[in-house]
Design a protein around this motif. Sequence first.
Motif, mmCIF file in Angstrom:
data_model
loop_
_atom_site.group_PDB
_atom_site.id
_atom_site.type_symbol
_atom_site.label_atom_id
_atom_site.label_comp_id
_atom_site.label_asym_id
_atom_site.label_seq_id
_atom_site.Cartn_x
_atom_site.Cartn_y
_atom_site.Cartn_z
ATOM 1 N N SER A 169 10.372 -7.546 -7.349
ATOM 2 C CA SER A 169 9.282 -7.689 -8.298
ATOM 3 C C SER A 169 9.450 -6.723 -9.462
ATOM 4 O O SER A 169 9.542 -5.513 -9.267
ATOM 5 N N GLN A 207 7.302 -5.750 -11.418
ATOM 6 C CA GLN A 207 6.144 -4.846 -11.479
ATOM 7 C C GLN A 207 6.395 -3.570 -10.689
ATOM 8 O O GLN A 207 5.962 -2.494 -11.092
ATOM 9 N N THR A 218 -2.678 -0.800 -12.263
ATOM 10 C CA THR A 218 -2.659 -2.218 -12.630
ATOM 11 C C THR A 218 -3.539 -3.057 -11.714
ATOM 12 O O THR A 218 -4.090 -2.552 -10.731
ATOM 13 N N GLN A 219 -3.651 -4.347 -12.033
ATOM 14 C CA GLN A 219 -4.476 -5.244 -11.210
ATOM 15 C C GLN A 219 -3.945 -5.328 -9.786
ATOM 16 O O GLN A 219 -4.704 -5.279 -8.833
ATOM 17 N N ASP A 220 -2.624 -5.496 -9.682
ATOM 18 C CA ASP A 220 -2.026 -5.485 -8.341
ATOM 19 C C ASP A 220 -1.805 -4.040 -7.947
ATOM 20 O O ASP A 220 -1.501 -3.210 -8.804
ATOM 21 N N ASP A 221 -1.905 -3.770 -6.659
ATOM 22 C CA ASP A 221 -1.769 -2.364 -6.275
ATOM 23 C C ASP A 221 -0.338 -1.859 -6.430
ATOM 24 O O ASP A 221 -0.121 -0.684 -6.635
ATOM 25 N N ASN A 222 0.657 -2.800 -6.337
ATOM 26 C CA ASN A 222 2.059 -2.412 -6.488
ATOM 27 C C ASN A 222 2.474 -1.247 -5.589
ATOM 28 O O ASN A 222 3.261 -0.389 -5.987
ATOM 29 N N GLY A 251 -7.634 -4.780 1.400
ATOM 30 C CA GLY A 251 -7.426 -4.753 -0.043
ATOM 31 C C GLY A 251 -8.057 -3.526 -0.683
ATOM 32 O O GLY A 251 -7.456 -2.882 -1.545
ATOM 33 N N LYS A 256 -6.276 -0.561 -2.860
ATOM 34 C CA LYS A 256 -6.702 -0.220 -4.228
ATOM 35 C C LYS A 256 -6.923 1.283 -4.351
ATOM 36 O O LYS A 256 -6.549 1.897 -5.351
#
Lengths: 271, 260, 271
Positions: free
Chosen positions: B144, B146, C103-107, C158, C162
């Motif tokens: 990914s 990201q 970011t929006q996704d926690d990555n 989730g 976060k």
Amino acid sequence: MSDAVMHKATARGLFRNRRRLVTVGRVLFGIGVLLIWQWVSALTGSLVMSPPTRVFARIVELIVTGGLYYNLGVTLLEALVGLTVGTLLGIGIPFLLHASPRVTEATLPYFRGAMGVPKLALAPLFMLWFGIGLASKFALITLIVFFLVFEPAFAGLHAIDQRLVTMARILGASHWQVTRKIIWKSLLPFIFGALKSALPWSVAAAVVGEFISGNAGLGFMINQANDLMDITGVFAGIIIVTTLVVTLDIALNRVRDQALSWRAVDSQTTL
Amino acid sequence: MSIQRIVDRILVGVILLALWQLTSLWIGFYWVSSPLQVAQRMVAWLSDGTLFTESGYTIGSALIGFTLGAVPGAVIPFLLRRRPVLAAILDPYLVAGYATPKLALTPLLIVWFGIGIWSKVALVASISFFLIFFNTQAGVRGISPQLIRMAEILGARETKVARLVVWPAALPYILAGVRVSLPFSISGTAIAEMLSANHGLGYLIQASAVSFDPTGSFTAIITLTAILTIVNILVNRSERRIFNWRPAAAAFGRPKGALG
Amino acid sequence: MTPATSEPQTPLLAVRGLGKQFEARDGRKSESWVLRDLSMAVVDGEFVTLVGPSGAGKSTLLNMIAQVDTPSAGEIMLRGQTLATGEHNKLNPGWNRQIGYVTQDDNLLPWRTLIDNVLFPFEVYGGVDAAAREKAEALMNAVGLTGFEHYHPHELSGGMRKRAALIRTLVYDPPVILMDEPFGAVDAQTRLQLQNDLLSLWRLGRKTIVFVTHDIGEAIALGDRVLVLSRAPAKIIGEHPIKIPRPRKIEDVFSLPEFPTLYATIRAQVG
């Protein structure tokens, strides 16, 4: 604003340049490989390595004089017969097993066990049993293809969406219609997946079979050249075998794309 | 498992062995051998060490060749990661190499490297290089963007990104390549040994067959199968141990079209 | 204690005339701007929230500030120093850890345990020492993650992921933190908890935060100042100082008498 336009313009230029760079690079790399090949063969002598010029001349000669077609035809025949019979058995037996869970349960461990046997290693025995002609290659390739198709076909048969079957039954479909229109359709992707690896294997097995003992075919042709210390012939043969495998693979992709055109594009299945 | 199922399975096994024994009585031991003879030969070759010596040749050649092919196969995609132009230039040549049926190269390799282990090492190296290369490349490309971006924002530079993000992400793909190419290295060695060698399990299979000794061929084939099975079990087990971090159901895809 | 909106202080982060134009797939310039002539300034220690309709280029704006995307026009400055302009844009993600980005996704890295994910910023830069560990543990404790240090991300909810992503950025103290809808895609209850956690963490550290959301209530409840973005091409079309005293509790903010008017004004602007 003008700087933004400038930035875009350079980015586009770079993009175009990069594609050109790749194309030029590929050509140069190819030429470089051929030059090194030529140079190394000059150093080592033609008993070890044959220069590309001579190899290509030989391939052209084989095509023009027709010396290629008999051997190519034999290998192709072995591969395609083995592929057809092996695929039919590989699909048919899971269908039969599907009818009886008890038989499936009793025999499955043996199928799985047999899968672990390196089938090509059986080649010498097949030559012993079926002779050095076509029969031994048919048997060998059929066996290899069978096991490559059996597992995915078996898995595919068990992965069929039962809701679709039920839906079809409710809509009044007969047993035969369900088999043909739903089960077969759902199975196709699995079968094409299996063929994708079975196809190169069938050619490789034909060639190896002919190496071990044979009296015709591309493997025999390579072997014969090898015995005569004709390295040019060995190189030419290997290049022809590779071309055959790649051509068959492309043909299979075409057929698959037609047969499975209803599917969403699967980026994974390109070579 | 129900008792009926176990009985069924044993029954099928007994029937298969009986069929084999009967066939050999009917057509002759010289053609198909028999389960009893194979068992006797197995014991004989185990006690005189034949199987250990010959397996040693096969496994040894396979492991050397595998290492010589797999290491560059796993490293090069990392080097190409930040060099997309070079990667694009090399791509068609690598695909061509992948598509070449490597077993067909055997006669040439024997001319170059002799009938000893080195022709087998070269064959296996060429097989495992391409399998590992394309698996690793799929892993390196599949990561990914990201995650990489995140690592860069957190201050990671190229070497750290490669070691701490790309490598762990690509590892499942690399191991998937190992799972395919390690057993293939062993059977590939055996096939090359059948074509020309004076040692190894493949040699044993071929030499026995041409001297009308199918018992010897069967014994060697069974040994080869046993080795492959053990290798498969070991690879799967180590894979599971390394990836205890991922959810049990997650499956990592391997690129399709396994042209050996 | 709320920093005033238009103080003559030099802004920590300034954006001037920023524009972004995407390239069409064929490499040709598309005329549409996602973002154009956007200017804003954020002072040290300020919590600015940005609201706008979806697709308004909010993420694009943050990406450009975080240096993971290039502007097509305008400039971005940190402490008076230019980070990027429409002409010069060599990307330097995070600008040497000056700009953090949630970011929006926690990555989170799936193969690392929670604590190793939180320590990751030290591992890639500088190194993990006792002080780093202590800080990571303190932050994990502050958001209730103590006891989950050795879990892998997939084993956690989730909301917990976060929180981990949030403290992974807080732990290395970047002067500016960008947040792109970090609490999207969690249920309302968890969201409220996360918002309160963020406020209490912010009270401890007083970082400069630019927080993007499409939830007007969230923007009001969290921010010192709400900036409203227009539809594409996005620019700032509204600025609303929020005078609600701190420390705040999110659920209390919603029941304040001034809340409905504020909400309605901003709502009308967002369109």
